[in-house]
Write a protein that holds these residues in place. Structure first.
Motif, PDB file in Angstrom:
ATOM      1  N   LEU A 183     -25.304  58.856 -41.707  1.00 26.64           N
ATOM      2  CA  LEU A 183     -24.031  59.298 -41.137  1.00 26.64           C
ATOM      3  C   LEU A 183     -23.747  60.757 -41.457  1.00 26.64           C
ATOM      4  O   LEU A 183     -24.217  61.296 -42.459  1.00 26.64           O
ATOM      5  CB  LEU A 183     -22.897  58.430 -41.679  1.00 26.64           C
ATOM      6  CG  LEU A 183     -22.963  56.959 -41.288  1.00 26.64           C
ATOM      7  CD1 LEU A 183     -21.913  56.166 -42.043  1.00 26.64           C
ATOM      8  CD2 LEU A 183     -22.794  56.798 -39.791  1.00 26.64           C
ATOM      9  N   ALA A 184     -22.934  61.368 -40.628  1.00 31.88           N
ATOM     10  CA  ALA A 184     -22.431  62.715 -40.864  1.00 31.88           C
ATOM     11  C   ALA A 184     -20.949  62.599 -41.193  1.00 31.88           C
ATOM     12  O   ALA A 184     -20.300  61.609 -40.866  1.00 31.88           O
ATOM     13  CB  ALA A 184     -22.626  63.584 -39.622  1.00 31.88           C
ATOM     14  N   GLY A 226     -24.857  66.401 -41.603  1.00 33.74           N
ATOM     15  CA  GLY A 226     -24.876  66.072 -43.016  1.00 33.74           C
ATOM     16  C   GLY A 226     -23.587  65.401 -43.450  1.00 33.74           C
ATOM     17  O   GLY A 226     -22.672  65.175 -42.649  1.00 33.74           O
ATOM     18  N   PHE A 227     -23.530  65.043 -44.728  1.00 33.09           N
ATOM     19  CA  PHE A 227     -22.339  64.416 -45.289  1.00 33.09           C
ATOM     20  C   PHE A 227     -22.024  65.121 -46.592  1.00 33.09           C
ATOM     21  O   PHE A 227     -22.901  65.267 -47.448  1.00 33.09           O
ATOM     22  CB  PHE A 227     -22.558  62.917 -45.525  1.00 33.09           C
ATOM     23  CG  PHE A 227     -21.266  62.155 -45.580  1.00 33.09           C
ATOM     24  CD1 PHE A 227     -20.775  61.537 -44.452  1.00 33.09           C
ATOM     25  CD2 PHE A 227     -20.535  62.091 -46.743  1.00 33.09           C
ATOM     26  CE1 PHE A 227     -19.569  60.858 -44.471  1.00 33.09           C
ATOM     27  CE2 PHE A 227     -19.335  61.408 -46.788  1.00 33.09           C
ATOM     28  CZ  PHE A 227     -18.844  60.788 -45.646  1.00 33.09           C
ATOM     29  N   VAL A 263     -20.690  59.679 -50.519  1.00 37.57           N
ATOM     30  CA  VAL A 263     -21.709  60.630 -50.043  1.00 37.57           C
ATOM     31  C   VAL A 263     -23.077  59.960 -50.039  1.00 37.57           C
ATOM     32  O   VAL A 263     -23.808  60.011 -49.038  1.00 37.57           O
ATOM     33  CB  VAL A 263     -21.718  61.905 -50.914  1.00 37.57           C
ATOM     34  CG1 VAL A 263     -22.929  62.771 -50.598  1.00 37.57           C
ATOM     35  CG2 VAL A 263     -20.429  62.705 -50.720  1.00 37.57           C
ATOM     36  N   LYS A 264     -23.425  59.313 -51.138  1.00 37.69           N
ATOM     37  CA  LYS A 264     -24.735  58.650 -51.248  1.00 37.69           C
ATOM     38  C   LYS A 264     -24.877  57.556 -50.189  1.00 37.69           C
ATOM     39  O   LYS A 264     -25.900  57.487 -49.492  1.00 37.69           O
ATOM     40  CB  LYS A 264     -24.900  58.066 -52.646  1.00 37.69           C
ATOM     41  CG  LYS A 264     -26.209  57.353 -52.882  1.00 37.69           C
ATOM     42  CD  LYS A 264     -26.266  56.823 -54.325  1.00 37.69           C
ATOM     43  CE  LYS A 264     -27.553  56.097 -54.608  1.00 37.69           C
ATOM     44  NZ  LYS A 264     -27.704  54.836 -53.930  1.00 37.69           N
ATOM     45  N   SER A 265     -23.876  56.716 -50.051  1.00 36.37           N
ATOM     46  CA  SER A 265     -23.936  55.602 -49.096  1.00 36.37           C
ATOM     47  C   SER A 265     -24.021  56.100 -47.660  1.00 36.37           C
ATOM     48  O   SER A 265     -24.808  55.578 -46.855  1.00 36.37           O
ATOM     49  CB  SER A 265     -22.718  54.703 -49.267  1.00 36.37           C
ATOM     50  OG  SER A 265     -22.693  54.128 -50.556  1.00 36.37           O
ATOM     51  N   ALA A 266     -23.207  57.092 -47.316  1.00 34.74           N
ATOM     52  CA  ALA A 266     -23.198  57.625 -45.953  1.00 34.74           C
ATOM     53  C   ALA A 266     -24.539  58.282 -45.612  1.00 34.74           C
ATOM     54  O   ALA A 266     -25.059  58.089 -44.506  1.00 34.74           O
ATOM     55  CB  ALA A 266     -22.058  58.629 -45.786  1.00 34.74           C
TER      56      ALA A 266
END
Length: 91
Positions: A30-31, A84-85, A22-25
């Motif tokens: 990125l979504a 969002g991710f 989640v943090k990296s994306a």
């Protein structure tokens, strides 16, 4: 814009892999989503700029420090109306 479904195999549960994803994306803009699977793998859908998606796939090969990724199976998937991710429940 492209989207890819990832199946991450190895020691990837119980090592904060989803939180790291989640943090990296989000940092890459990125979504998509990530979740644990009952078979011990982690599944993710990443969507966005092609370079950012490819960068995420490369980063996922290592994951967080406690992870040990054996392989990642990557498949094309349909670009959707995702914003969002997020981290999803195990399935």
């Amino acid at each position: 814009m492209i989207a890819r479904r990832l199946e991450i195999n190895g020691r990837v549960q119980g090592v904060f892999y989803r939180d790291w994803t989640v943090k990296s994306a989000r940092e890459l803009g990125l979504a998509g989503w990530v979740r644990n699977r009952l078979d011990g793998t982690v599944e993710a859908v990443v969507q966005g700029d092609a370079d950012a998606v490819e960068r995420m796939i490369a980063l996922a090969q290592n994951g967080p420090p406690a992870a040990n990724v054996d392989r990642i199976d990557v498949a094309e998937t349909t670009v959707g109306a995702i914003t969002g991710f997020e981290k999803r429940s195990t399935r």
